[in-house]
Write a protein that holds these residues in place. Structure first.
Motif, PDB file in Angstrom:
ATOM      1  N   LEU A  26       5.070 -51.901  26.505  1.00 43.73           N
ATOM      2  CA  LEU A  26       4.489 -53.047  25.940  1.00 43.73           C
ATOM      3  C   LEU A  26       5.577 -54.241  25.424  1.00 43.73           C
ATOM      4  O   LEU A  26       5.527 -55.444  26.006  1.00 43.73           O
ATOM      5  N   GLY A 243      -4.529 -46.267  32.417  1.00 41.72           N
ATOM      6  CA  GLY A 243      -5.752 -47.358  32.165  1.00 41.72           C
ATOM      7  C   GLY A 243      -5.210 -48.805  31.783  1.00 41.72           C
ATOM      8  O   GLY A 243      -5.859 -49.677  31.440  1.00 41.72           O
TER       9      GLY A 243
ATOM     10  N   ILE B  27       0.951 -54.981  19.491  1.00 38.01           N
ATOM     11  CA  ILE B  27      -0.175 -53.754  20.196  1.00 38.01           C
ATOM     12  C   ILE B  27      -1.367 -54.598  19.699  1.00 38.01           C
ATOM     13  O   ILE B  27      -2.239 -55.022  20.407  1.00 38.01           O
ATOM     14  N   ALA B  39      -7.240 -49.774  28.804  1.00 46.31           N
ATOM     15  CA  ALA B  39      -5.991 -49.547  27.851  1.00 46.31           C
ATOM     16  C   ALA B  39      -6.266 -48.818  26.753  1.00 46.31           C
ATOM     17  O   ALA B  39      -5.684 -48.109  26.045  1.00 46.31           O
ATOM     18  N   GLN B  42      -6.228 -45.111  25.063  1.00 39.72           N
ATOM     19  CA  GLN B  42      -4.769 -44.133  24.882  1.00 39.72           C
ATOM     20  C   GLN B  42      -3.945 -45.235  23.949  1.00 39.72           C
ATOM     21  O   GLN B  42      -3.156 -44.582  23.216  1.00 39.72           O
ATOM     22  N   ARG B  43      -4.333 -46.448  23.826  1.00 37.05           N
ATOM     23  CA  ARG B  43      -3.511 -47.631  23.013  1.00 37.05           C
ATOM     24  C   ARG B  43      -3.745 -47.162  21.624  1.00 37.05           C
ATOM     25  O   ARG B  43      -3.042 -47.092  20.702  1.00 37.05           O
ATOM     26  N   GLU B  45      -4.310 -44.258  20.527  1.00 40.81           N
ATOM     27  CA  GLU B  45      -3.625 -42.823  20.301  1.00 40.81           C
ATOM     28  C   GLU B  45      -2.289 -43.461  19.622  1.00 40.81           C
ATOM     29  O   GLU B  45      -1.742 -42.753  18.682  1.00 40.81           O
ATOM     30  N   VAL B  46      -1.419 -44.401  20.538  1.00 38.22           N
ATOM     31  CA  VAL B  46      -0.329 -45.128  20.125  1.00 38.22           C
ATOM     32  C   VAL B  46      -0.325 -45.534  18.599  1.00 38.22           C
ATOM     33  O   VAL B  46       0.481 -45.307  17.820  1.00 38.22           O
TER      34      VAL B  46
END
Lengths: 505, 505
Positions: A26, A243, B27, B39, B42-43, B45-46
């Motif tokens: 990102l 995704g 983010i 997105a 999973q984002r 999770e990040v």
């Protein structure tokens, strides 16, 4: 500790690496699409911190322990865990073999070399870049020494981008392709057909190009709920997770080709990443299996779909809506003739479909020679110019349009270029195999019904991510190994038709 | 290990935390400005991985060691290191006092509560949200128990957002402000002046609003090399680092006020973060010193600059260029009268300058009562409606426009609301002090020469980041502690003039 616990800890460890990589992805996307310039200094620190963490997690004693413990019970592990283990082990061995201080120096060198290259290209001054390139080559030669090699030192570098492909393989397929292309190039030179390209270089507003690009992306099956289209100087696709696979393009208001074909090209990359099995998310297996297979997807979309005559029969009318004056008097035939003009040129990224591969071969031969000890860095401009004369009949008038044109070497990427040409061969080979399952391929393009084509690729290629090796994917999808004949046949047929050449038997 | 080594390791540790926070900031910005919806899974999770890492690094045994070792030699440390140490110690103690499993439960609870709140607000159903709010309040009460408190349990919560401010202080200043505002509100109700606001609710294209916003931002000194303007549902400013402070706004094509005043408001926040001493970058001191001081900067820009009559004498002509039909017959006077209309209303974020503070007081009294044991969660809708009747003379017809309107409680943010009103008081107090140094303040606004005003704020507020406590900044800049009189005087003068009221002696 039970095997189950070790396995779960190992996967958590991989999830963590993947999370940091997603954050890095990102950050890079943001830096290219619109981060303010004063952001960069501190953002570089953030990149440094996260990248070090990824490196540390991949090479830590803990990783070593996981690898050791899991290898002791490999036969008891499920298939997916085995694949992850192998992927990590490969990465671990590669990185651990390099002394830590040398690796650090190398990272610093790359970042310096990239900015020196930028400056050198601007000033068209190879001498400025030469010491950095020499240092990069020397370091890479030393690394190859640590890693070891079979047959040819350059094989080790090739293997990083295209596992299983060697100098022996490339010499053979590139030889065949060259043998086929050179007479075609000559034939075109002598052909009486001179495409009218004047409609290309006319005002086509950026907004309208963007609208048309979005229109095409939708038809090709790009999922906008899992991606977005932005503008950058150098187009790219980046899969943050399945995704969130973003693409970028660039707009030249006096030449729409860059935006349209660039978008379709990146769409091919994006379809790959959007359609990897979501079960692989968060693991090192959730990504393209190799550069060559990745490039096969983008080139398939760009050339076999996006330049298909039926595609433009369908889309020229909508193009006329977006830029009425420009295309008013352009027929489908003259449009296809114009956008497919083939002409030897100096810059790889602007090359046409036919001559593109020659650009790649030149780089391949130079790289191979560098790691074979055949060439030294100081000779490269001469070698470069000689080979351009020989292969394409054109000679750069300066370093910027010659040896300095590509970014790859400044980032230490040796062994990468051949993937571009391999991808092209793979694409043609996939197309050939696809025709057996989808014999009315042309009709699908004519109808804008791309789903069956996309689904075939998802079924045979996309979904596996890195769980299958590139040559296995190719073999399972097409029933054979790397075969340059499909590309050769495609180019011969295409250009014979466009330029009214004698058909090759 | 030498003290120097400990100190350097400590700072590297803080740099690492800061790097993760910067990645998280990007983010969050991305999720709000245009990340594709697939997105998110999973984002998240990040986000989880990076947030846990920040929490772990802030509460680790290593951090404990740094704090211990550095405290033993506190007198030998430079001032900046002492400030960092104190900041970390505060954070460490706060987090370490909560049992780990309770903290984890709390994080999960918050994330659930936020999505339940969203649903509940949509359905206007407090009962749906009630059990979550109760659990959040109970948990927070228990945490206050772990943290301890002086005087009043609510003080501990206030201190998290506005160090040094207590219930005692707030009761006093809010009492004074309320005493002044209530007669003004009544006076306006009875005034013969009825502003014509019809020009507001007319078509003003989004693109033109954006152009005008950019125009204003430039004049206010927002550095576009260190930021950018994007569009979101809820406007915000986010400082990723001092070289990258982004703002967002929202566009309503039938009411330009949200975009224009929202942009100016966020610009105030952004100027704060852009002008923090770059030497603090990468440390926990590179941020606003408190919510109240941050809000003072945004409200100063919005109300004392952006609603200044001279500002609109200067800018109404350019507004007329951007939306000619709409403003054709609008004079500066009727423009100012229209945009400053004051009318009791139900929704805080849409409230005018005068009644806004009453909305805050209602929330303050409810929160204080909750943590004093005066109120239980189940009574809140009734309490809310009663207080709206009493303070503003209006009663919500449902929970969505009443108790459920704000997101804060669903995220466990108790003690945050008073900062909004404090910021307003600070802003008026700064303005008063600024006038002594910049007596021709009005002329600067008239000339669009905002630099001296911005520089005053940088000199007195921005540059310090968190190296000074909020009340110290206030005292050093204005020569006194929190004083509500400046805000009161400002509101009295402003609304007396606008509504032709008897001047207050």
């Amino acid at each position: 500790m039970t095997l189950e616990t070790v396995k779960n800890d190992f996967i958590s460890h991989l999830n963590k690496i993947s999370a940091y990589q997603e954050a890095l992805g990102l950050i890079f996307w943001d830096l290219r699409t619109g981060a303010p310039k004063k952001a960069i200094e501190q953002r570089s620190e953030v990149i440094g911190t996260l990248s070090s963490e990824v490196f540390n997690l991949s090479t830590s004693d803990q990783m070593e322990n996981y690898i050791k413990q899991l290898n002791e019970h490999k036969s008891e592990l499920d298939e997916l865990t085995v694949k992850m283990l192998e992927e990590c082990e490969k990465e671990f061995n590669r990185n651990r073999k390099i002394p830590e201080d040398e690796f650090k120096k190398y990272v610093v060198l790359k970042s310096k070399a990239e900015s020196v290259w930028e400056e050198a290209r601007e000033q068209s001054d190879f001498a400025m870049f030469e010491p950095y390139l020499k240092e990069l080559v020397d370091t890479t030669r030393r690394f190859v020494g640590y890693w070891g090699y079979e047959g040819n030192p350059y094989n080790t570098l090739l293997d990083m981008f295209e596992p299983g492909v060697t100098v022996e393989v490339l010499d053979e397929v590139f030889g065949k392709v060259r043998e086929a292309i050179v007479p075609l190039v000559k034939g075109i030179e002598q052909s009486a057909v001179k495409p009218d390209t004047s409609f290309i270089y006319q005002q086509f507003s950026k907004d309208a190009q963007r609208e048309f690009s979005l229109h095409v992306l939708k038809e090709l099956g790009y999922d906008f709920d899992a991606g977005r289209l932005d503008e950058t100087v150098h187009p790219f696709a980046t899969g943050l997770n399945t995704g969130d696979v973003r693409i970028t393009t660039r707009y030249d208001e006096l030449d729409f080709r860059g935006a349209i074909f660039g978008t379709i090209h990146e769409c091919g990359h994006a379809l790959y990443e959007q359609n990897i099995d979501p079960a692989l998310t968060g693991t090192p297996l959730s990504g393209g299996t190799s550069m060559g297979i990745h490039e096969s997807q983008s080139l398939f979309m760009e050339n076999f779909v996006g330049r298909h005559p039926e595609f433009w029969k369908r889309h020229l009318p909508s193009l006329k809506k977006f830029s009425p004056e420009q295309f008013k008097d352009v027929s489908v035939e003259s449009f296809l003739s114009g956008i497919n003009e083939s002409k030897p040129s100096l810059i790889r990224v602007d090359a046409d479909e036919l001559t593109y591969t020659l650009h790649i071969m030149i780089r391949y031969e130079i790289e191979k020679g560098l790691f074979n000890g055949e060439y030294e860095v100081s000779e490269l401009p001469d070698v470069w110019n000689r080979k351009y004369k020989e292969y394409l009949g054109v000679v750069p008038s300066n370093d910027a349009e010659g040896i300095l044109q590509d970014v790859h070497w400044s980032g230490g990427s040796f062994g990468y270029f051949p993937s571009y040409a391999l991808g092209y061969m793979h694409a043609a080979q996939f197309k050939n195999a696809m025709l057996k399952d989808i014999p009315d391929f042309d009709q699908h393009i004519a109808d804008g019904d791309i789903a069956p084509i996309k689904n075939w690729m998802t079924e045979k290629v996309h979904r596996f991510g890195k769980t299958k090796k590139p040559l296995d994917i190719l073999h399972e999808a097409t029933g054979e190994g790397l075969n340059a004949e499909y590309l050769i046949k495609y180019l011969q047929d295409k250009y014979a038709a466009l330029y009214d050449l004698e058909p090759v038997k």
